[in-house]
Design an enzyme around this catalytic site. Structure first.
Site, short mmCIF file in Angstrom:
data_model
loop_
_atom_site.label_atom_id
_atom_site.label_comp_id
_atom_site.label_asym_id
_atom_site.label_seq_id
_atom_site.Cartn_x
_atom_site.Cartn_y
_atom_site.Cartn_z
N TYR A 195 -13.21 0.36 -6.74
CA TYR A 195 -13.95 0.22 -5.27
C TYR A 195 -15.13 1.17 -6.30
O TYR A 195 -16.22 1.14 -5.67
CB TYR A 195 -13.85 -0.03 -4.03
CG TYR A 195 -12.89 -0.78 -3.74
CD1 TYR A 195 -11.91 -1.87 -4.29
CD2 TYR A 195 -13.24 -1.21 -2.61
CE1 TYR A 195 -11.39 -2.92 -3.55
CE2 TYR A 195 -12.56 -2.34 -1.99
CZ TYR A 195 -11.96 -2.97 -2.58
OH TYR A 195 -11.63 -4.19 -1.36
N ASP B 184 1.28 -9.62 -10.17
CA ASP B 184 1.86 -10.64 -10.39
C ASP B 184 3.01 -11.34 -9.59
O ASP B 184 2.72 -12.23 -9.14
CB ASP B 184 0.75 -11.77 -11.40
CG ASP B 184 2.25 -11.20 -12.86
OD1 ASP B 184 2.33 -9.98 -12.64
OD2 ASP B 184 1.71 -11.61 -13.57
N ASP C 63 -6.03 -4.31 -0.89
CA ASP C 63 -6.82 -4.55 -0.40
C ASP C 63 -6.57 -6.59 -0.52
O ASP C 63 -6.14 -7.30 0.51
CB ASP C 63 -8.07 -5.54 -0.82
CG ASP C 63 -8.91 -6.10 -0.39
OD1 ASP C 63 -9.08 -5.56 0.81
OD2 ASP C 63 -9.99 -6.41 -0.80
C1 IPM Z 1 -11.13 -4.19 3.96
C2 IPM Z 1 -11.78 -4.82 3.48
C3 IPM Z 1 -12.80 -4.08 3.24
C4 IPM Z 1 -12.27 -3.75 1.71
C5 IPM Z 1 -14.48 -4.63 2.72
C6 IPM Z 1 -14.81 -5.78 3.56
C7 IPM Z 1 -15.29 -3.97 1.74
O1 IPM Z 1 -11.10 -6.13 2.63
O2 IPM Z 1 -10.78 -2.86 4.32
O3 IPM Z 1 -9.68 -4.70 3.26
O4 IPM Z 1 -12.06 -4.58 0.41
O5 IPM Z 1 -11.69 -2.43 1.44
MG MG Z 2 -9.26 -6.39 2.71
#
Ligand code: IPM
Ligand code: MG
Length: 371
Positions: A146, A229, A253
Site C-alpha cells: 500500500y 493461498d 485486506d
Molecule cells: C479496507 C478497504 C480499503 C483498503 C480501501 C477502501 C482503500 O478496502 O479498509 O479494507 O484497501 O484498505
Molecule cells: Mg478492504
C-alpha cells in the site's frame, strides 16, 4: 463528573451518513445509560470533503481529528465520480490511507463473528460452521504494498507502460504488529496463525522469521504459519480452526473480506485501527471494513451493525469503557436474536427473521441499550 470523550464523526460517502446516524444514536443511548459525556463533532471527508472544502481530507477535518480522542469513520470513495481527479487526490488515498499514515495506525483489528442466530446468512454448510466462527484478523495497516516506494506507472520506450508497486517491510514494522497479534491471542483462544507467502516473496521470509522470534516471548500462544493461498482455502473449508490471523496489509485486506462473508455479510464487520499507545491513551480510527455501497446508498437498506460495532470497539480500545463496549455488543446480539435483519443478512428460510431498514435496526439496538 462523568467521563468526557471527544469523538470526530466522519461519515463520508455512500451509505456512510446513514449508518453513522445509527451509530451516533446508539452512542447517545450508551452515554445516558453509562454516565459518559460524549462530545461528538461531525466533519466532512471523502467526496463530501471535496464538495465542502475542495479536498478529500479537509484541513479542518484533520485538525478536528488531532483534537479528538478517537475518530469514528464511515466510508469513502465513489468509483464512478469524476474520473478526471488524479488518483492521489481521490478519497481512498487522500483521506483513508492518509489518515492511517498520518496517525501511525499500524494495527487494524477486524473481529469476525458468526453467531448461531446468523447461521442462515453464512454461505457455508452448517457442518462447516461448527459451534460458530470467531476469528480476529490482525492486519498490518501502514506498510507493505500500500505504501512501499517506488509506486508508479511509467512509460516504456517503444510504447506500453510499466506499473510498479513495492512490497516493503522492516523488522521493526513486523515486530510491532506481531506483538499486537500475540497479545490479542493471549486474551482469546491462544492460537495465532501467521499468514505469508514465504515460498515466493522475500517479504514472506522476513515476516516468518520475525514472527517466529517474537512468538518465543509468548510460549503460551500456539503459533502456526500458513501460506496465504492455503489460508484463503482453509477459511472456507474449516474456518473454526482459526483464532487470530496475523496478516500483512494486502493479505489482511483480502482475507478479512473473505472472512466477513463467512460472518454473514461485510455489513457485520467492524474494525479498529490503532497506533502506538501513549501514556494511557490509544488513539484510533474506527470504521466498518466494508465500503460505501453506492448502489444502496440513501435507501435505508444498509446494515448499520458494522458501524455500530465499530463505535463499540472505540469505547473499548480508545476509552477503556469495557462495560459500555460490552453493552453495545450485547445490544447487537439481542437485536439479532430477536430476528431483526437488514437485507444483507436476511434469509427467508429463517422463520424468526424480519426484514428491517437501516434506521429501524439502529432504533432497536439503541433501545436494547436503554432497556
Ligand atoms: C479496507 C478497504 C480499503 C483498503 C480501501 C477502501 C482503500 O478496502 O479498509 O479494507 O484497501 O484498505
Ligand atoms: Mg478492504
Amino acid at each position: 463528573m462523568s467521563k468526557q470523550y471527544k469523538i470526530a464523526a466522519l461519515a463520508g460517502d455512500g451509505i456512510g451518513p446513514e449508518v453513522m446516524r445509527e451509530a451516533v444514536k446508539v452512542l447517545r443511548a450508551v452515554e445516558k445509560k453509562h454516565g459518559l459525556s460524549l462530545e461528538i463533532t461531525e466533519a466532512p471527508v471523502g467526496w463530501a470533503g471535496i464538495d465542502a472544502a475542495g479536498k478529500a481530507l479537509p484541513d479542518a477535518t484533520l485538525e478536528l481529528c488531532r483534537r479528538s480522542d478517537a475518530v469514528l469513520f464511515g466510508s469513502v470513495g465513489l468509483p464512478d465520480r469524476d474520473p478526471t481527479i488524479p488518483k492521489e487526490e481521490r478519497p481512498e488515498r487522500a483521506a483513508l490511507l492518509r489518515l492511517r499514515k498520518e496517525f501511525g495506525l499500524f494495527a487494524n483489528l477486524r473481529p469476525v463473528v458468526l453467531s448461531k442466530a446468523l447461521a442462515h446468512a453464512c454461505p457455508l454448510q452448517p457442518e462447516r460452521q461448527g459451534d460458530g466462527i470467531d476469528i480476529l484478523v490482525v492486519r498490518e495497516l501502514t506498510g507493505g504494498m500500500y505504501f512501499g516506494r517506488p509506486k508508479t506507472i511509467e512509460d516504456l520506450e517503444g510504447g506500453g507502460k510499466r506499473a510498479i508497486d513495492s512490497m516493503v517491510y522492516t523488522t521493526a514494522e513486523i515486530e510491532r504488529i506481531a506483538h499486537v497479534g500475540f497479545r490479542a491471542a493471549r486474551l482469546r483462544r491462544k492460537k495465532l496463525t501467521s499468514i505469508d507467502k514465504a515460498n515466493v516473496l522475500e517479504n514472506g521470509v522476513l515476516w516468518r522469521d520475525v514472527v517466529t522470534r517474537v512468538g518465543k516471548e509468548y510460549p503460551d500462544v500456539q503459533l502456526e504459519h500458513m501460506f496465504v493461498d492455503n489460508g484463503a482455502m482453509q477459511l472456507v473449508l474449516k474456518p473454526t480452526q482459526f483464532d487470530v490471523m496475523l496478516c500483512e496489509n494486502m493479505f489482511g485486506d483480502i482475507l478479512s473480506d473473505e472472512a466477513a462473508a463467512l460472518a454473514g455479510s461485510l455489513g457485520m464487520l467492524p474494525s479498529a485501527s490503532l497506533g502506538q499507545t501513549t501514556g494511557e491513551k490509544t488513539f484510533g480510527v474506527y470504521e466498518p471494513a466494508g465500503g460505501t455501497a453506492p448502489d444502496i446508498a440513501g435507501k435505508n437498506l444498509a446494515n448499520p451493525i458494522a458501524q455500530i460495532a465499530s463505535a463499540g470497539l472505540m469505547l473499548q480500545y480508545s476509552f477503556g469503557e469495557t462495560a459500555a463496549a460490552t453493552a453495545v455488543q450485547d445490544a447487537i446480539a439481542k437485536t439479532i436474536a430477536a430476528g431483526l435483519r437488514t437485507g444483507d443478512i436476511f434469509s427467508s428460510q429463517d422463520a424468526k427473521a424480519r426484514k428491517v431498514g437501516t434506521s429501524e435496526m439502529g432504533d432497536a439496538i439503541a433501545a436494547a441499550i436503554g432497556a
